[in-house]
Scaffold this motif. Structure first.
Motif, PDB file in Angstrom:
ATOM      1  N   ALA A 122       0.817  -1.291   0.096  1.00  0.00           N
ATOM      2  CA  ALA A 122      -0.035  -0.109  -0.107  1.00  0.00           C
ATOM      3  C   ALA A 122       1.021   1.231  -0.089  1.00  0.00           C
ATOM      4  O   ALA A 122       0.567   2.299  -0.696  1.00  0.00           O
ATOM      5  CB  ALA A 122      -0.927  -0.158   1.236  1.00  0.00           C
ATOM      6  N   GLU A 123       1.756   1.025   0.828  1.00  0.00           N
ATOM      7  CA  GLU A 123       2.780   2.408   0.673  1.00  0.00           C
ATOM      8  C   GLU A 123       3.542   2.470  -0.510  1.00  0.00           C
ATOM      9  O   GLU A 123       3.879   3.602  -0.839  1.00  0.00           O
ATOM     10  CB  GLU A 123       3.767   2.365   1.992  1.00  0.00           C
ATOM     11  CG  GLU A 123       4.761   3.446   2.357  1.00  0.00           C
ATOM     12  CD  GLU A 123       5.490   3.479   3.487  1.00  0.00           C
ATOM     13  OE1 GLU A 123       6.379   4.682   3.521  1.00  0.00           O
ATOM     14  OE2 GLU A 123       5.432   2.690   4.196  1.00  0.00           O
ATOM     15  N   ARG A 124       4.095   1.717  -1.006  1.00  0.00           N
ATOM     16  CA  ARG A 124       4.772   1.698  -2.425  1.00  0.00           C
ATOM     17  C   ARG A 124       3.778   2.308  -3.323  1.00  0.00           C
ATOM     18  O   ARG A 124       4.179   2.962  -4.196  1.00  0.00           O
ATOM     19  CB  ARG A 124       5.000   0.368  -2.850  1.00  0.00           C
ATOM     20  CG  ARG A 124       6.219  -0.467  -2.053  1.00  0.00           C
ATOM     21  CD  ARG A 124       6.632  -1.935  -2.656  1.00  0.00           C
ATOM     22  NE  ARG A 124       7.537  -1.612  -3.671  1.00  0.00           N
ATOM     23  CZ  ARG A 124       8.176  -2.436  -4.380  1.00  0.00           C
ATOM     24  NH1 ARG A 124       7.646  -3.688  -4.149  1.00  0.00           N
ATOM     25  NH2 ARG A 124       8.996  -2.320  -5.361  1.00  0.00           N
ATOM     26  N   ARG A 125       2.658   1.883  -3.477  1.00  0.00           N
ATOM     27  CA  ARG A 125       1.581   2.645  -4.257  1.00  0.00           C
ATOM     28  C   ARG A 125       1.344   3.961  -3.845  1.00  0.00           C
ATOM     29  O   ARG A 125       1.169   4.852  -4.958  1.00  0.00           O
ATOM     30  CB  ARG A 125       0.306   1.823  -4.362  1.00  0.00           C
ATOM     31  CG  ARG A 125       0.365   0.201  -4.666  1.00  0.00           C
ATOM     32  CD  ARG A 125      -0.969  -0.318  -4.543  1.00  0.00           C
ATOM     33  NE  ARG A 125      -0.964  -1.754  -5.180  1.00  0.00           N
ATOM     34  CZ  ARG A 125      -1.846  -2.657  -4.832  1.00  0.00           C
ATOM     35  NH1 ARG A 125      -2.974  -2.425  -4.150  1.00  0.00           N
ATOM     36  NH2 ARG A 125      -1.751  -3.699  -5.457  1.00  0.00           N
ATOM     37  N   ASP A 126       1.498   4.406  -2.789  1.00  0.00           N
ATOM     38  CA  ASP A 126       1.208   5.677  -2.270  1.00  0.00           C
ATOM     39  C   ASP A 126       2.597   6.646  -2.903  1.00  0.00           C
ATOM     40  O   ASP A 126       2.328   7.736  -3.394  1.00  0.00           O
ATOM     41  CB  ASP A 126       1.214   6.066  -0.975  1.00  0.00           C
ATOM     42  CG  ASP A 126      -0.156   5.534  -0.345  1.00  0.00           C
ATOM     43  OD1 ASP A 126      -1.242   5.293  -1.283  1.00  0.00           O
ATOM     44  OD2 ASP A 126      -0.245   5.470   0.743  1.00  0.00           O
ATOM     45  N   ARG A 127       3.715   6.009  -2.529  1.00  0.00           N
ATOM     46  CA  ARG A 127       5.176   6.588  -3.201  1.00  0.00           C
ATOM     47  C   ARG A 127       4.759   6.827  -4.956  1.00  0.00           C
ATOM     48  O   ARG A 127       5.195   7.575  -5.304  1.00  0.00           O
ATOM     49  CB  ARG A 127       6.219   5.784  -2.794  1.00  0.00           C
ATOM     50  CG  ARG A 127       6.660   5.912  -1.366  1.00  0.00           C
ATOM     51  CD  ARG A 127       7.701   4.957  -1.109  1.00  0.00           C
ATOM     52  NE  ARG A 127       8.142   4.959   0.466  1.00  0.00           N
ATOM     53  CZ  ARG A 127       9.264   5.683   0.486  1.00  0.00           C
ATOM     54  NH1 ARG A 127      10.119   5.738  -0.236  1.00  0.00           N
ATOM     55  NH2 ARG A 127       9.839   5.655   1.932  1.00  0.00           N
ATOM     56  N   LEU A 128       4.549   5.782  -5.395  1.00  0.00           N
ATOM     57  CA  LEU A 128       4.308   5.740  -6.752  1.00  0.00           C
ATOM     58  C   LEU A 128       3.504   6.916  -7.305  1.00  0.00           C
ATOM     59  O   LEU A 128       3.921   7.552  -8.125  1.00  0.00           O
ATOM     60  CB  LEU A 128       3.722   4.570  -7.345  1.00  0.00           C
ATOM     61  CG  LEU A 128       3.616   4.203  -8.705  1.00  0.00           C
ATOM     62  CD1 LEU A 128       3.601   2.763  -9.238  1.00  0.00           C
ATOM     63  CD2 LEU A 128       2.068   4.456  -9.080  1.00  0.00           C
ATOM     64  N   ALA A 129       2.254   6.891  -6.568  1.00  0.00           N
ATOM     65  CA  ALA A 129       1.309   8.214  -6.959  1.00  0.00           C
ATOM     66  C   ALA A 129       1.922   9.295  -6.909  1.00  0.00           C
ATOM     67  O   ALA A 129       1.780  10.494  -7.910  1.00  0.00           O
ATOM     68  CB  ALA A 129      -0.036   8.205  -6.278  1.00  0.00           C
ATOM     69  N   LEU A 130       2.725   9.744  -5.825  1.00  0.00           N
ATOM     70  CA  LEU A 130       3.178  10.820  -5.656  1.00  0.00           C
ATOM     71  C   LEU A 130       4.443  11.304  -6.400  1.00  0.00           C
ATOM     72  O   LEU A 130       4.551  12.287  -7.012  1.00  0.00           O
ATOM     73  CB  LEU A 130       3.525  11.096  -4.118  1.00  0.00           C
ATOM     74  CG  LEU A 130       2.231  11.144  -3.186  1.00  0.00           C
ATOM     75  CD1 LEU A 130       2.634  10.912  -1.575  1.00  0.00           C
ATOM     76  CD2 LEU A 130       1.462  12.319  -3.429  1.00  0.00           C
ATOM     77  N   ARG A 131       5.442  10.243  -6.394  1.00  0.00           N
ATOM     78  CA  ARG A 131       7.013  10.683  -7.238  1.00  0.00           C
ATOM     79  C   ARG A 131       6.763  10.298  -8.403  1.00  0.00           C
ATOM     80  O   ARG A 131       7.523  11.015  -9.129  1.00  0.00           O
ATOM     81  CB  ARG A 131       7.840   9.675  -6.384  1.00  0.00           C
ATOM     82  CG  ARG A 131       7.634  10.031  -4.931  1.00  0.00           C
ATOM     83  CD  ARG A 131       8.835   9.188  -4.193  1.00  0.00           C
ATOM     84  NE  ARG A 131       9.060   9.615  -2.688  1.00  0.00           N
ATOM     85  CZ  ARG A 131       9.785   9.006  -2.070  1.00  0.00           C
ATOM     86  NH1 ARG A 131      10.844   8.105  -2.296  1.00  0.00           N
ATOM     87  NH2 ARG A 131       9.683   9.618  -0.774  1.00  0.00           N
TER      88      ARG A 131
END
Length: 394
Positions: free
Chosen positions: A12-21
């Protein structure tokens, strides 16, 4: 922290990082093509349309996609289309050209030139001295013209039209012109780059241009810098991801990780790495949808993709060579694909089993309208066709 004291970064956090970065969440969208390229490190440039479509998906004002990208590429020179990792064509921020050349291009170039000379010798073509003369003449002609197609250069240096048989007697036997192979070698050597296309932004017929001057960097230092930038944009990533994306031997990957002080973290699927100082949590973005093009740098960013792309979706979304087609995203995972119909409309489909609801479908529909608005009358056919793209485009 995990039981072993390492920071744990779950899916879930990897996907959040992907969305932002990766500049995909609405609030994270960029203000310029240069900002997009800088955030992603590299835009896939093998398919000319991919560059613009990848930028447009991430711009706050998508209407400026074509004009802004062409300005950056062909007027300001702030973006450069050149050969990079694994001798693939990418678009890089201009300040990265020296880093890419030293970290990757030098090694690839040596192999490409050796391969060309070997193939010419096997075909009974002229030797390396002859090729060096042709090369010097072609580069002189290109410098005089500023930009030129291979055919234009061949009018100045007729020896570029010489042909030789490649892989004689084998199933993949073919005939190459000297210009085709030599310009490719000069590209990976950092002597020439792709210039303005002959047609629109979807055209694959490019002019060539002299490469911008850049300092010669220490290869080990350049590898460390490239890896630091990529981990900042894409971390966490596994050692396998890093080896695959860079094309480097694993020993070079490990040395670069050590040089930048990368931190080891635990993932749901094993061990990963992040840049130094990047172990802190990130805030979850608002729900988001995106329509990304074939060969998009996010979809192709990692070798191990199960955390954002379910294996059962791959047969519909990839061609037989492993190239990803146009994808539909919802909150950090691929849930379907899209295509442009002959009438210009954007058709998309959520694939079975992805379990999204009305909110996702409304957001995807809005992205399809946004895409259609800036693409306008231009018709897009991906260079590498995939089963779902073919079906939707029909």
């Amino acid at each position: 922290m995990g039981d072993d004291g390492r920071r744990h970064i779950g899916t879930a956090e990897r996907r959040d990082r992907l969305a932002l970065r990766q500049r995909l969440a609405g609030a994270a969208r960029a203000g310029s093509p240069e900002e997009v390229a800088g955030a992603l490190v590299a835009l896939h440039g093998t398919d000319p349309a991919t560059v613009h479509l990848a930028v447009g998906a991430r711009l706050a004002d998508a209407a400026k996609t074509v004009s802004g990208t062409e300005r950056a590429l062909y007027e300001d020179g702030t973006l450069v289309r050149m050969h990079g990792m694994r001798h693939t064509v990418f678009v890089f921020p201009a300040e990265l050209t020296a880093v890419v050349h030293a970290s990757t291009g030098i090694g690839v170039a040596a192999r490409e030139r050796a391969s060309l000379l070997k193939d010419m010798a096997a075909a009974g073509a002229p030797d390396a001295v002859w090729l060096a003369e042709v090369e010097e003449s072609a580069l002189t002609a290109l410098a005089r013209r500023g930009q030129a197609t291979a055919a234009e250069l061949a009018r100045d240096e007729p020896r570029l039209k010489e042909r030789f048989v490649y892989a004689a007697g084998k199933s993949y036997e073919g005939v190459h012109t000297v210009s085709t192979r030599l310009l490719r070698v000069l590209g990976v050597e950092g002597k020439v780059v792709r210039g303005r296309p002959l047609g629109s932004w979807t055209s694959s017929q490019f002019r060539w241009a002299p490469a911008p001057e850049h300092p010669e960097l220490d290869p080990a230092g350049a590898r460390a810098e490239l890896l630091r930038r990529w981990l900042t944009a894409c971390g966490p990533a596994t050692e396998g991801d890093l080896k695959w994306w860079t094309g480097w031997p694993v020993t070079q990957v490990r040395r670069a990780l050590a040089a930048i002080g990368a931190r080891e973290v635990s993932l749901d699927t094993g061990t990963g790495y992040v840049a130094a100082g990047d172990t802190g949590p990130v805030a979850a973005p608002e729900p988001w949808a995106a329509l990304l093009p074939a060969l998009d740098p996010t979809a192709m960013g990692w070798q191990q993709r199960d955390w954002y792309l379910a294996p059962e979706l791959r047969p519909a979304l990839f061609d037989r060579s492993g190239n990803v087609g146009p994808t539909v995203w919802w909150n950090g995972r691929v849930i379907g694909g899209w295509a442009q119909r002959a009438d210009g409309g954007i058709a998309w489909r959520v694939l079975d089993g992805t379990g999204v609801g009305r909110e996702a479908e409304a957001a995807i529909g809005a992205e399809a309208e946004r895409l259609a608005a800036w693409v306008g009358t231009t018709r897009i056919t991906p260079r590498f066709r995939t089963p779902l793209e073919r079906e939707l485009s029909a």
